[in-house]
Scaffold this motif. Structure first.
Motif, PDB file in Angstrom:
ATOM      1  N   LYS A  86       7.389  -9.829  10.100  1.00  0.00           N
ATOM      2  CA  LYS A  86       6.573 -10.360  10.814  1.00  0.00           C
ATOM      3  C   LYS A  86       5.137 -10.463  10.020  1.00  0.00           C
ATOM      4  O   LYS A  86       4.904  -9.525   9.165  1.00  0.00           O
ATOM      5  CB  LYS A  86       6.236  -9.646  12.102  1.00  0.00           C
ATOM      6  N   ASP A  87       4.309 -11.684  10.154  1.00  0.00           N
ATOM      7  CA  ASP A  87       3.216 -11.878   9.444  1.00  0.00           C
ATOM      8  C   ASP A  87       2.083 -11.052  10.143  1.00  0.00           C
ATOM      9  O   ASP A  87       1.963 -11.299  11.678  1.00  0.00           O
ATOM     10  CB  ASP A  87       2.676 -13.393   9.031  1.00  0.00           C
ATOM     11  N   THR A  88       1.158 -10.505   9.804  1.00  0.00           N
ATOM     12  CA  THR A  88       0.121  -9.891  10.524  1.00  0.00           C
ATOM     13  C   THR A  88      -1.410 -10.368  10.063  1.00  0.00           C
ATOM     14  O   THR A  88      -1.383 -11.153   9.000  1.00  0.00           O
ATOM     15  CB  THR A  88       0.220  -8.444  10.495  1.00  0.00           C
ATOM     16  N   TRP A 116       0.780  -1.206  -0.186  1.00  0.00           N
ATOM     17  CA  TRP A 116      -0.052  -0.034   0.107  1.00  0.00           C
ATOM     18  C   TRP A 116       0.883   1.245  -0.015  1.00  0.00           C
ATOM     19  O   TRP A 116       0.558   2.402  -0.676  1.00  0.00           O
ATOM     20  CB  TRP A 116      -1.114   0.044   1.262  1.00  0.00           C
ATOM     21  N   GLN A 117       2.101   1.217   0.670  1.00  0.00           N
ATOM     22  CA  GLN A 117       2.870   2.447   0.945  1.00  0.00           C
ATOM     23  C   GLN A 117       3.243   2.965  -0.817  1.00  0.00           C
ATOM     24  O   GLN A 117       3.560   4.086  -0.947  1.00  0.00           O
ATOM     25  CB  GLN A 117       3.716   2.267   1.811  1.00  0.00           C
ATOM     26  N   LEU A 133      -4.866  -9.799   3.149  1.00  0.00           N
ATOM     27  CA  LEU A 133      -4.654  -9.182   2.067  1.00  0.00           C
ATOM     28  C   LEU A 133      -2.916  -8.784   1.816  1.00  0.00           C
ATOM     29  O   LEU A 133      -2.518  -7.911   1.788  1.00  0.00           O
ATOM     30  CB  LEU A 133      -5.251  -7.481   2.002  1.00  0.00           C
ATOM     31  N   PRO A 134      -2.536 -10.203   1.359  1.00  0.00           N
ATOM     32  CA  PRO A 134      -0.961 -10.155   1.278  1.00  0.00           C
ATOM     33  C   PRO A 134      -0.340  -9.103   0.272  1.00  0.00           C
ATOM     34  O   PRO A 134       0.807  -8.477   0.345  1.00  0.00           O
ATOM     35  CB  PRO A 134      -0.768 -11.597   0.895  1.00  0.00           C
ATOM     36  N   ASN A 135      -1.158  -8.917  -0.975  1.00  0.00           N
ATOM     37  CA  ASN A 135      -0.555  -8.237  -2.069  1.00  0.00           C
ATOM     38  C   ASN A 135      -0.606  -6.634  -1.517  1.00  0.00           C
ATOM     39  O   ASN A 135       0.009  -5.770  -1.971  1.00  0.00           O
ATOM     40  CB  ASN A 135      -1.249  -8.255  -3.255  1.00  0.00           C
TER      41      ASN A 135
END
Length: 199
Positions: free
Chosen positions: A175-177, A117-118, A183-185
């Protein structure tokens, strides 16, 4: 040599005693760590200073240009072929992907996700090429020439009949959140995949 968190994830995916080939192995940190577990193999590195650092660290390394492929290695000659944070800097990543699954019984590939997203925010509202922790260089001095998203990478795997065995999509702290899971992408900054060629 300290181990980056993404390299620790890769290390955890490789069983003791495996034979590995680390492409773009940098200063040999991962291979040095794997050697302690009885894992053998080679690194390939083109940069002179990094090549010298591998030799100084006691890591088996070959100076080679990944854009030339892997003609010096026979089919299925390694248990794992690793390409971490290098895919986006290759002139022909599709060709190298073919070579990786030819030479390795399994492949582990990690890359920065340009769909985060950034990156989208900076392009959409800043009108400028994104700069982030995983993509720290400005457009004019970046080694990254073929940026991709998680969806792009999974699409090329499907087209090449490459099976995804497992993946880890993580944020800037590796880290996985909940966001990287749902929404990995959109929320994943770094993607790690374990792959093999469909039989």
């Amino acid at each position: 040599m300290s181990l980056r968190i993404d390299l620790q994830i890769i290390s955890d995916w490789i069983p003791d005693g495996a034979r590995v080939l680390d492409l773009g192995c940098d200063n040999g940190t991962l291979l040095k760590h794997l050697q302690k577990r009885g894992i053998t193999g080679y690194g390939l590195e083109i940069d002179n200073s990094k090549f010298a650092a591998c030799i100084a660290a006691g890591v088996n390394v070959i100076q080679a240009d990944l854009d030339q492929g892997l003609p010096q290695f026979a089919d299925q000659s390694f248990d794992f072929v690793i390409l971490s944070q290098t895919l986006q800097a290759i002139n022909h990543p599709d060709f190298l992907l073919d070579e990786i699954v030819r030479v390795g019984k399994q492949a582990i590939i990690g890359f920065p996700n340009f769909g985060h997203w950034q990156c989208r925010w900076q392009l959409a509202f800043g009108g400028r090429m994104p700069v982030s922790k995983t993509l720290p260089n400005a457009w004019f001095d970046t080694p990254n020439i073929h940026l991709c998203t998680i969806q792009d990478f999974e699409k090329i795997c499907i087209s090449k009949h490459i099976d995804i065995q497992q993946r880890s999509i993580v944020n800037h702290a590796h880290k996985d959140t909940l966001g990287t899971k749902l929404l990995p992408n959109l929320f994943g900054q770094t993607a790690l995949y374990q792959l093999n060629k469909s039989s």
